[in-house]
Design a protein around this motif. Structure first.
Motif, PDB file in Angstrom:
ATOM      1  N   LEU A   1      48.524  28.145  49.701  1.00 31.74           N
ATOM      2  CA  LEU A   1      47.295  27.410  49.434  1.00 31.74           C
ATOM      3  C   LEU A   1      47.153  26.194  50.336  1.00 31.74           C
ATOM      4  CD1 LEU A   1      44.965  27.491  47.471  1.00 31.74           C
ATOM      5  CD2 LEU A   1      46.330  26.153  45.867  1.00 31.74           C
TER       6      LEU A   1
ATOM      7  N   ASP B   1      46.491  22.641  51.370  1.00 28.42           N
ATOM      8  CA  ASP B   1      45.624  21.699  50.639  1.00 28.42           C
ATOM      9  C   ASP B   1      44.250  22.286  50.358  1.00 28.42           C
ATOM     10  OD1 ASP B   1      47.510  19.686  50.490  1.00 28.42           O
ATOM     11  OD2 ASP B   1      47.036  18.961  52.493  1.00 28.42           O
ATOM     12  N   LEU B   2      44.126  23.584  50.530  1.00 27.20           N
ATOM     13  CA  LEU B   2      42.830  24.223  50.352  1.00 27.20           C
ATOM     14  C   LEU B   2      42.595  24.579  48.890  1.00 27.20           C
ATOM     15  CD1 LEU B   2      43.291  26.697  53.331  1.00 27.20           C
ATOM     16  CD2 LEU B   2      41.993  24.555  53.365  1.00 27.20           C
ATOM     17  N   ASP B   3      41.358  24.934  48.564  1.00 29.14           N
ATOM     18  CA  ASP B   3      41.140  25.587  47.277  1.00 29.14           C
ATOM     19  C   ASP B   3      41.323  27.083  47.499  1.00 29.14           C
ATOM     20  OD1 ASP B   3      38.175  26.937  47.325  1.00 29.14           O
ATOM     21  OD2 ASP B   3      38.284  25.142  48.576  1.00 29.14           O
ATOM     22  N   LEU B   4      41.556  27.811  46.422  1.00 28.59           N
ATOM     23  CA  LEU B   4      41.900  29.236  46.536  1.00 28.59           C
ATOM     24  C   LEU B   4      40.846  30.042  47.288  1.00 28.59           C
ATOM     25  CD1 LEU B   4      43.444  30.241  43.098  1.00 28.59           C
ATOM     26  CD2 LEU B   4      44.468  30.612  45.347  1.00 28.59           C
TER      27      LEU B   4
ATOM     28  N   ARG C   1      41.645  32.020  50.701  1.00 32.17           N
ATOM     29  CA  ARG C   1      41.562  33.489  50.749  1.00 32.17           C
ATOM     30  C   ARG C   1      40.528  33.945  51.775  1.00 32.17           C
ATOM     31  NH1 ARG C   1      42.829  33.869  44.200  1.00 32.17           N
ATOM     32  NH2 ARG C   1      45.066  34.203  44.518  1.00 32.17           N
TER      33      ARG C   1
ATOM     34  N   HIS D   1      54.500  37.924  45.182  1.00 31.62           N
ATOM     35  CA  HIS D   1      54.482  37.572  43.763  1.00 31.62           C
ATOM     36  C   HIS D   1      53.694  36.273  43.559  1.00 31.62           C
ATOM     37  CE1 HIS D   1      55.888  36.467  39.780  1.00 31.62           C
ATOM     38  NE2 HIS D   1      56.334  37.701  39.648  1.00 31.62           N
ATOM     39  N   PRO D   2      52.899  36.203  42.482  1.00 30.52           N
ATOM     40  CA  PRO D   2      52.089  34.998  42.240  1.00 30.52           C
ATOM     41  C   PRO D   2      52.881  33.691  42.213  1.00 30.52           C
ATOM     42  CG  PRO D   2      51.350  36.772  40.821  1.00 30.52           C
ATOM     43  CD  PRO D   2      52.573  37.283  41.523  1.00 30.52           C
ATOM     44  N   MET D   3      54.175  33.753  42.028  1.00 36.88           N
ATOM     45  CA  MET D   3      54.946  32.506  42.054  1.00 36.88           C
ATOM     46  C   MET D   3      55.029  31.931  43.473  1.00 36.88           C
ATOM     47  SD  MET D   3      58.835  33.838  41.336  1.00 36.88           S
ATOM     48  CE  MET D   3      59.699  34.929  42.488  1.00 36.88           C
TER      49      MET D   3
ATOM     50  N   CYS E   1      52.166  31.818  45.368  1.00 37.23           N
ATOM     51  CA  CYS E   1      50.758  31.624  45.748  1.00 37.23           C
ATOM     52  C   CYS E   1      50.522  30.277  46.423  1.00 37.23           C
ATOM     53  CB  CYS E   1      49.876  31.767  44.518  1.00 37.23           C
ATOM     54  SG  CYS E   1      48.111  31.720  44.862  1.00 37.23           S
ATOM     55  N   SER E   2      51.189  29.239  45.964  1.00 35.93           N
ATOM     56  CA  SER E   2      50.903  27.920  46.546  1.00 35.93           C
ATOM     57  C   SER E   2      51.573  27.712  47.903  1.00 35.93           C
ATOM     58  CB  SER E   2      51.316  26.803  45.584  1.00 35.93           C
ATOM     59  OG  SER E   2      52.719  26.700  45.499  1.00 35.93           O
ATOM     60  N   ASP E   3      52.732  28.347  48.111  1.00 35.81           N
ATOM     61  CA  ASP E   3      53.452  28.000  49.334  1.00 35.81           C
ATOM     62  C   ASP E   3      53.643  29.119  50.342  1.00 35.81           C
ATOM     63  OD1 ASP E   3      55.231  29.338  47.722  1.00 35.81           O
ATOM     64  OD2 ASP E   3      56.823  27.845  47.817  1.00 35.81           O
TER      65      ASP E   3
ATOM     66  N   SER F   1      47.982  37.791  46.117  1.00 35.39           N
ATOM     67  CA  SER F   1      48.918  37.799  44.988  1.00 35.39           C
ATOM     68  C   SER F   1      49.005  39.122  44.243  1.00 35.39           C
ATOM     69  CB  SER F   1      48.522  36.708  43.985  1.00 35.39           C
ATOM     70  OG  SER F   1      48.432  35.449  44.624  1.00 35.39           O
ATOM     71  N   THR F   2      48.071  40.019  44.475  1.00 33.80           N
ATOM     72  CA  THR F   2      48.148  41.327  43.825  1.00 33.80           C
ATOM     73  C   THR F   2      47.877  42.427  44.849  1.00 33.80           C
ATOM     74  OG1 THR F   2      45.789  41.516  43.240  1.00 33.80           O
ATOM     75  CG2 THR F   2      47.228  40.373  41.660  1.00 33.80           C
TER      76      THR F   2
END
Lengths: 270, 270
Positions: free
Chosen positions: A101, A103-106, A110, A137-139, A141-143, A148-149
């Motif tokens: 992510l 510093d962006l929004d999702l 994406r 894996h969604p864990m 997602c931020s880094d 994520s799927t």
């Protein structure tokens, strides 16, 4: 399905040791990382693998399209180099870890991923390389990846280019939990878009940082044989690539680690 | 939306300290855990909260329907007791952490969860309590909940009973990454099934075991104001419940931790 060893699973070995170790055990495929190319050059690494009678099943990795610390053109250039390296290694798969992510929004992150892959797709196709979008894996997602799927990856792939240019990497560790997994694998298969199938196993507790929590097949809860059947039924005919990040496995002598991987591949996936 | 403090966020305080600390700061809601009921009895805990001028916004938690170490009837009885406790605490929300994979396969584990909630729904409705199915982040799929996405939770709820009996808990930490989140929140809202909205923030690196990685709002990457808007637009009118598990926050004096939470609630969510 045949067995391929992602070189990160046995990273205690240098590439020449790895290809020799695989060759004497009858393993015909290895997944390489770009650090192998850095160490030996693309032509040098390709020669090492070929001379041992092996082939490169995938190159890891392009991507990181959301990074704010480099501009977009620099990032795309680096990904074009990765595509060139994959072509030189004579593999048709470049795995993409799309970027976290930052510093962006999702939505923005994406969209940035979608735009970059769409931009790179023709370049890849011209060189006989398929971009493999790997949902993490969604864990992560931020880094590491805002993809994520598997369903999201398939949709991204379909929009970004034809199956000859863009597909998805199905890594059991990242997708096993997903209630929509079966449908996503079928859709990916129908479009001919599964470019790689990677395995390891899920165990808890996760270690700090979670990256090195991947376990040997059979040590965790993923029904790997079922997932193999699923991707096979969806038309995937490529190898099973074992990709494990695990401190205990890395602490063993390379030969011992490789023997263990083969043993578990046989008991869990054959 | 008003602010509610989940008591686990300030677990260094006993319940009497917590309700007093909330009361003097003008906070009108607390989310309790079953250990409060164990410590004071349901009637005693209810009285403590009521005497301070507060109300209980949720009870945490029922669930763990997949446990193999207790038989199903024992588990259902325990959940009926949790429903009774929620009723005695005069809250209409019992949050459900549905249970991890244990030694089951995913399909069996998820079916077991669906069956148990369907069985419990009438008992809850008769007592004015709504079962709140809480999807947990997929990194908890093996050990805490096989309900991993909000969409899955909404579908489960719709099948298990009417909205008066079964809903979903939207916890930002568990669902923020989900590409299908907006659609799932809207669908939950249309059915009148959002029974609670919980917040904290996502930061990396995750700690070992990952459970205590939740951060104060504003310290991480979740766009909490956007998520608040999303659940509000879906018709949710209940409180924002702050639920943080964080060693640093727990190491502070309770009053300091609570002041910090209020400060961040104001800056991030009001």
């Amino acid at each position: 399905m045949s067995l391929s060893i992602n070189r990160e699973s046995v990273k205690q070995w240098k590439l020449p040791e790895l290809v020799d170790g695989c060759a004497v055990r009858g393993i015909t495929g290895v997944g390489l990382w770009r650090y192998d190319v850095e160490a030996y050059g693309a032509a040098g690494a390709a020669e090492l693998v070929r001379d041992a009678g092996l082939e490169v099943t995938s190159l890891c990795r392009g991507g990181f399209f959301t990074r704010l610390d480099r501009n977009l053109e620099h990032n795309l250039d680096d990904n074009r180099r990765a595509i060139d390296e994959a072509a030189a290694l004579e593999t048709d798969v470049l795995a993409l870890v799309c970027g976290g992510l930052q510093d962006l929004d999702l939505r923005t992150a994406r969209q940035r991923v979608a735009d970059a892959i769409t931009e790179l797709a023709p370049y890849a196709a011209e060189r006989g390389v398929r971009l493999g979008i790997e949902p993490l894996h969604p864990m992560f997602c931020s880094d590491r990846s805002v993809v994520s799927t598997l369903g999201q990856a398939v949709e991204l792939a379909e929009r970004a280019g034809p199956a000859e240019a863009v597909g998805v990497v199905v890594d059991a560790y990242h997708v096993w939990w997903d209630p929509e997994l079966d449908a996503a694998v079928r859709r990916a298969g129908e479009g001919g878009r599964i470019v790689a199938f990677q395995v390891s196993d899920w165990v808890t507790p996760l270690p700090a940082g979670v990256l090195t929590g991947r376990a040997l097949m059979g040590d965790g809860c993923i029904r790997l044989a079922e997932m193999r059947d699923l991707v096979e039924a969806a038309g995937y005919t490529g190898p099973v690539e074992v990709e494990i990040f695990n401190d205990e496995l890395w602490a063993r002598p390379g030969a011992e680690a490789l023997d263990l991987i083969i043993e578990r591949y046989r008991s869990e996936l054959v």
